[in-house]
Design a protein around this motif. Structure first.
Motif, PDB file in Angstrom:
ATOM      1  N   ASN A  24       0.817  -1.207   0.000  1.00 38.24           N
ATOM      2  CA  ASN A  24       0.000   0.000   0.000  1.00 38.24           C
ATOM      3  C   ASN A  24       0.854   1.262   0.000  1.00 38.24           C
ATOM      4  OD1 ASN A  24      -2.406  -1.364  -0.045  1.00 38.24           O
ATOM      5  ND2 ASN A  24      -2.637  -1.388   2.155  1.00 38.24           N
ATOM      6  N   GLU A  90       3.901   7.682  -1.683  1.00 41.07           N
ATOM      7  CA  GLU A  90       2.498   7.526  -2.053  1.00 41.07           C
ATOM      8  C   GLU A  90       1.855   6.452  -1.204  1.00 41.07           C
ATOM      9  OE1 GLU A  90       2.781   6.479  -6.153  1.00 41.07           O
ATOM     10  OE2 GLU A  90       3.208   8.524  -6.791  1.00 41.07           O
ATOM     11  N   TYR A  91       0.605   6.689  -0.857  1.00 36.74           N
ATOM     12  CA  TYR A  91      -0.177   5.696  -0.135  1.00 36.74           C
ATOM     13  C   TYR A  91      -1.416   5.397  -0.960  1.00 36.74           C
ATOM     14  CZ  TYR A  91      -2.990   3.355   3.340  1.00 36.74           C
ATOM     15  OH  TYR A  91      -3.750   2.414   3.995  1.00 36.74           O
ATOM     16  N   ARG A  92      -1.681   4.134  -1.157  1.00 38.80           N
ATOM     17  CA  ARG A  92      -2.879   3.712  -1.879  1.00 38.80           C
ATOM     18  C   ARG A  92      -3.452   2.502  -1.183  1.00 38.80           C
ATOM     19  NH1 ARG A  92      -0.036   0.892  -7.068  1.00 38.80           N
ATOM     20  NH2 ARG A  92       1.245  -0.491  -5.843  1.00 38.80           N
ATOM     21  N   ASN A  93      -4.736   2.306  -1.325  1.00 40.27           N
ATOM     22  CA  ASN A  93      -5.394   1.187  -0.677  1.00 40.27           C
ATOM     23  C   ASN A  93      -5.715   0.138  -1.741  1.00 40.27           C
ATOM     24  OD1 ASN A  93      -6.840  -0.550   0.900  1.00 40.27           O
ATOM     25  ND2 ASN A  93      -7.998   1.063   1.924  1.00 40.27           N
TER      26      ASN A  93
END
Length: 191
Positions: A24, A90-93
């Motif tokens: 993530n 960057e953070y992503r789910n």
């Protein structure tokens, strides 16, 4: 429908196995070509270096991501090269992305099944309507007559819906056929 559920289940299991290789959090660094700093003519193309790594947020910079890989090629010119790099944490789910993809696949599959159902149903409606087709000249007179009482009227309304749809479809097909004949054969337009 059962095969669709099995397909989605297999897709979810496959996605779970693949999701373990993705994180993530990630650090994405975009740097210019190394030849811009080294002034070497070996690499004539000016392509960028894009590096994605899984590091901590405080190590998301040129020194933590780019230099360990390209240190030999930079030849102690990191002070000139690193300010030209742009690193973003960057953070992503991944789970939300996965569920959105599953929902989109499910909606598309449902629409395809519905389209197949309509394609199968169309010949059945046309066959039934071809034999029982009666041209209606004045619908107001038929409803005013009220033949058969209220129960017969309800049954005829239910059957009439399919007949009306078939009648409108046949009427539309005749109009299209006539318009094609007028345009291609007679070279005239309908009013």
């Amino acid at each position: 429908m059962r095969s669709l559920i099995v397909f989605i289940g297999v897709f979810v299991l496959f996605a779970q196995a693949q999701a373990q290789s993705y994180e993530n959090n990630r650090c994405r660094c975009v740097c210019p070509s190394i030849s811009t700093v080294t002034n070497s003519s070996e690499s004539s193309h000016k392509s960028r270096i894009i590096r994605i790594a899984n590091v901590l947020p405080n190590k998301c910079n040129c020194e933590g991501v780019i230099l360990p890989i390209y240190e030999e090629q930079l030849q102690n010119k990191s002070q000139e090269f690193c300010p030209r790099c742009e690193c973003n944490f960057e953070y992503r789910n991944i789970n939300i992305i996965k569920y959105v993809v599953i929902i989109v696949i499910w909606v598309i599959s449902t629409l395809v099944i519905y389209m197949a159902f309509l394609i199968i149903l169309d010949p059945l409606l046309n066959k039934r309507n071809k034999g029982s087709y009666q041209e209606h000249t004045n619908e107001e007179d038929e409803t005013a007559a009220g033949v058969g009482g209220p129960m017969a009227h309800n049954m005829s309304v239910r059957g009439n819906v399919l007949n009306r749809v078939g009648h409108q479809q046949d009427k539309w097909k005749r109009q299209v056929k006539e318009q094609r004949r007028n345009i291609y054969d007679r070279h005239t337009m309908l009013n």
